[in-house]
Motif scaffolding. Structure first.
Motif, PDB file in Angstrom:
ATOM      1  N   GLN A 104      -8.114  -5.779  19.866  1.00 52.30           N
ATOM      2  CA  GLN A 104      -8.387  -5.806  18.376  1.00 52.30           C
ATOM      3  C   GLN A 104      -7.627  -4.684  17.794  1.00 52.30           C
ATOM      4  O   GLN A 104      -7.982  -3.680  18.167  1.00 52.30           O
ATOM      5  N   ASN A 105      -6.727  -5.145  16.726  1.00 48.76           N
ATOM      6  CA  ASN A 105      -6.118  -3.756  15.920  1.00 48.76           C
ATOM      7  C   ASN A 105      -6.374  -4.292  14.559  1.00 48.76           C
ATOM      8  O   ASN A 105      -6.358  -5.304  14.226  1.00 48.76           O
ATOM      9  N   GLU A 106      -6.713  -3.302  13.595  1.00 47.39           N
ATOM     10  CA  GLU A 106      -6.853  -3.733  12.200  1.00 47.39           C
ATOM     11  C   GLU A 106      -6.271  -2.587  11.152  1.00 47.39           C
ATOM     12  O   GLU A 106      -5.641  -1.889  11.710  1.00 47.39           O
ATOM     13  N   LEU A 107      -5.802  -3.261  10.187  1.00 43.50           N
ATOM     14  CA  LEU A 107      -5.317  -2.450   8.928  1.00 43.50           C
ATOM     15  C   LEU A 107      -6.069  -1.069   8.929  1.00 43.50           C
ATOM     16  O   LEU A 107      -7.276  -1.050   8.934  1.00 43.50           O
ATOM     17  N   SER A 108      -5.407   0.293   9.111  1.00 43.44           N
ATOM     18  CA  SER A 108      -5.821   1.342   8.893  1.00 43.44           C
ATOM     19  C   SER A 108      -5.773   2.055   7.506  1.00 43.44           C
ATOM     20  O   SER A 108      -4.707   2.264   6.985  1.00 43.44           O
ATOM     21  N   GLY A 109      -6.828   2.431   7.166  1.00 43.10           N
ATOM     22  CA  GLY A 109      -7.126   3.204   5.740  1.00 43.10           C
ATOM     23  C   GLY A 109      -6.533   4.674   6.146  1.00 43.10           C
ATOM     24  O   GLY A 109      -6.679   5.360   5.055  1.00 43.10           O
ATOM     25  N   ARG A 110      -6.487   5.063   7.176  1.00 41.80           N
ATOM     26  CA  ARG A 110      -6.078   6.451   7.667  1.00 41.80           C
ATOM     27  C   ARG A 110      -4.505   6.578   7.312  1.00 41.80           C
ATOM     28  O   ARG A 110      -4.135   7.598   7.115  1.00 41.80           O
ATOM     29  N   THR A 113      -1.982   3.061   2.327  1.00 38.11           N
ATOM     30  CA  THR A 113      -3.115   2.948   1.285  1.00 38.11           C
ATOM     31  C   THR A 113      -3.743   1.481   1.308  1.00 38.11           C
ATOM     32  O   THR A 113      -3.085   0.707   1.618  1.00 38.11           O
ATOM     33  N   ILE A 114      -4.819   1.410   0.943  1.00 35.00           N
ATOM     34  CA  ILE A 114      -5.646   0.192   1.286  1.00 35.00           C
ATOM     35  C   ILE A 114      -5.005  -0.855   0.102  1.00 35.00           C
ATOM     36  O   ILE A 114      -5.008  -0.402  -0.986  1.00 35.00           O
ATOM     37  N   PRO A 115      -4.619  -1.989   0.354  1.00 34.61           N
ATOM     38  CA  PRO A 115      -4.231  -2.854  -0.525  1.00 34.61           C
ATOM     39  C   PRO A 115      -4.925  -3.119  -1.820  1.00 34.61           C
ATOM     40  O   PRO A 115      -6.343  -3.281  -1.305  1.00 34.61           O
ATOM     41  N   GLU A 116      -4.576  -3.498  -2.923  1.00 38.97           N
ATOM     42  CA  GLU A 116      -5.655  -3.916  -4.024  1.00 38.97           C
ATOM     43  C   GLU A 116      -5.990  -5.507  -3.696  1.00 38.97           C
ATOM     44  O   GLU A 116      -5.216  -6.313  -4.387  1.00 38.97           O
ATOM     45  N   ARG A 117      -6.700  -5.593  -2.851  1.00 34.51           N
ATOM     46  CA  ARG A 117      -7.064  -7.103  -2.470  1.00 34.51           C
ATOM     47  C   ARG A 117      -8.683  -7.316  -2.390  1.00 34.51           C
ATOM     48  O   ARG A 117      -9.380  -7.434  -1.407  1.00 34.51           O
ATOM     49  N   PRO A 118      -9.222  -7.200  -3.553  1.00 31.71           N
ATOM     50  CA  PRO A 118     -10.615  -7.323  -3.726  1.00 31.71           C
ATOM     51  C   PRO A 118     -11.066  -8.819  -3.111  1.00 31.71           C
ATOM     52  O   PRO A 118     -10.410  -9.838  -3.390  1.00 31.71           O
ATOM     53  N   ASP A 161      -9.260   1.418  -9.067  1.00 31.13           N
ATOM     54  CA  ASP A 161      -8.449   2.304  -9.983  1.00 31.13           C
ATOM     55  C   ASP A 161      -8.815   3.853  -9.748  1.00 31.13           C
ATOM     56  O   ASP A 161      -7.991   4.563  -9.738  1.00 31.13           O
ATOM     57  N   TRP A 162      -9.916   4.164  -9.421  1.00 29.41           N
ATOM     58  CA  TRP A 162     -10.317   5.562  -9.057  1.00 29.41           C
ATOM     59  C   TRP A 162      -9.611   6.126  -7.761  1.00 29.41           C
ATOM     60  O   TRP A 162      -9.004   7.239  -7.663  1.00 29.41           O
ATOM     61  N   TYR A 163      -9.676   5.007  -6.721  1.00 32.18           N
ATOM     62  CA  TYR A 163      -8.964   5.241  -5.396  1.00 32.18           C
ATOM     63  C   TYR A 163      -7.630   5.666  -5.678  1.00 32.18           C
ATOM     64  O   TYR A 163      -7.099   6.618  -5.201  1.00 32.18           O
ATOM     65  N   GLU A 164      -6.750   4.936  -6.332  1.00 28.25           N
ATOM     66  CA  GLU A 164      -5.488   4.907  -6.729  1.00 28.25           C
ATOM     67  C   GLU A 164      -4.935   5.938  -7.622  1.00 28.25           C
ATOM     68  O   GLU A 164      -4.021   6.634  -7.194  1.00 28.25           O
TER      69      GLU A 164
END
Length: 285
Positions: A104-110, A113-118, A161-164
């Motif tokens: 398993q491999n996952e999207l990395s926040g390291r 940038t995490i996409p804006e997909r709530p 918004d704060w994150y970005e």
């Protein structure tokens, strides 16, 4: 909402005959294996499901690309990383569980940038929240549910918004050489924590049919989180549509009661008016 959860089958290896050949290996030589008919394959793969003969199922492998809420992905980490314990009287037995057959491999926040997909608040949760406040006189439960969903979405937007905004400051600081790229990445990997788990993530997972059967059995169960149940259905649908080991999968679905649970899950969605599922017909028993 539930239609945000997706599972795409990217590739697969093996099929009904491969599983049957593995089952026959203990009693037939190669010459006899080559003489087996399609009817023989159907008979044996049907038996693999009903008799729970698991190792031949490991001759069929699948690769999925999955989009799901982070909190669902965390549940899938269990199969890759954990060790289960069983207790019999006073003795404990420990063994690897699932992870030997799953990559398993996952999207990395390291590293990005995490996409804006709530992940939106499901309608049924909004109704539960509305029912919890019966003392709000003069306001219908429908209006309260809509308000709860709006507040939830606003909170997620504030987080993002704060994150970005902070990442933008860091990118500008890097561009002006006030910080290094390594420092930017170090800060970004920590700032992602403000987003929590109510965002969508992507993961690529490779597993064999035995591991998939185990995951579906656990996650399609009525006690599992509804989002996990939907992902289990998506995985099953992807395999069925691609005709991966079709007889083996059909017999596994029958033996494990997956079709009944699938109908119940879609009935739940229709009853709770969740979008994206009303056009999906139930699977016959």
């Amino acid at each position: 909402m539930f239609d945000q959860i997706k599972a795409e089958l990217c590739s697969w290896w093996g099929g009904d005959r491969d599983a049957a050949n593995a089952a026959w290996a203990s009693t037939n030589d190669l010459k006899k294996l080559l003489e087996k008919t399609p009817e023989d394959v159907i008979r044996v793969t049907s038996g693999l499901a009903t008799q729970h003969h698991d190792t031949p199922k490991e001759r069929v492998w699948m690769e999925f690309f999955i989009t799901c809420p982070i909190f669902v992905e965390r549940q899938f980490d269990k199969y890759r990383m954990t060790v289960q314990f069983q207790q019999f009287v006073t003795e404990f037995f420990q063994a690897p569980f699932g992870r030997d057959g799953i990559t398993q491999n996952e999207l990395s926040g390291r590293y990005r940038t995490i996409p804006e997909r709530p992940y939106e608040m499901p309608d049924d949760v909004a109704r539960i929240m509305a029912k919890a406040f019966p003392y709000m006189m003069g306001i219908s439960q429908e209006s309260m549910a809509a308000g709860v969903k709006t507040d939830y979405a606003r909170m997620l937007q504030m987080q993002y918004d704060w994150y970005e905004t902070e990442l933008k400051k860091l990118r500008e600081a890097e561009k002006s050489h006030h910080i290094t790229n390594a420092e930017y990445k170090r800060a970004r990997e920590v700032l992602r924590g403000v987003l929590g788990t109510a965002y969508l993530t992507d993961m690529r997972i490779v597993l064999n049919m035995n591991a998939l059967e185990h995951i579906i059995n656990q996650r399609i169960d009525k006690h599992a989180q509804p989002e996990s149940q939907m992902l289990a259905v998506r995985l099953l649908q992807a395999v069925e549509q691609a005709q991966v080991a079709p007889n083996l999968v059909a017999e596994m679905a029958k033996e494990n009661g997956w079709n009944d649970r699938r109908n119940e899950i879609f009935g739940y969605n229709l009853k709770n008016e969740l979008p994206g599922e009303a056009d999906v017909p139930p699977v016959p028993n």
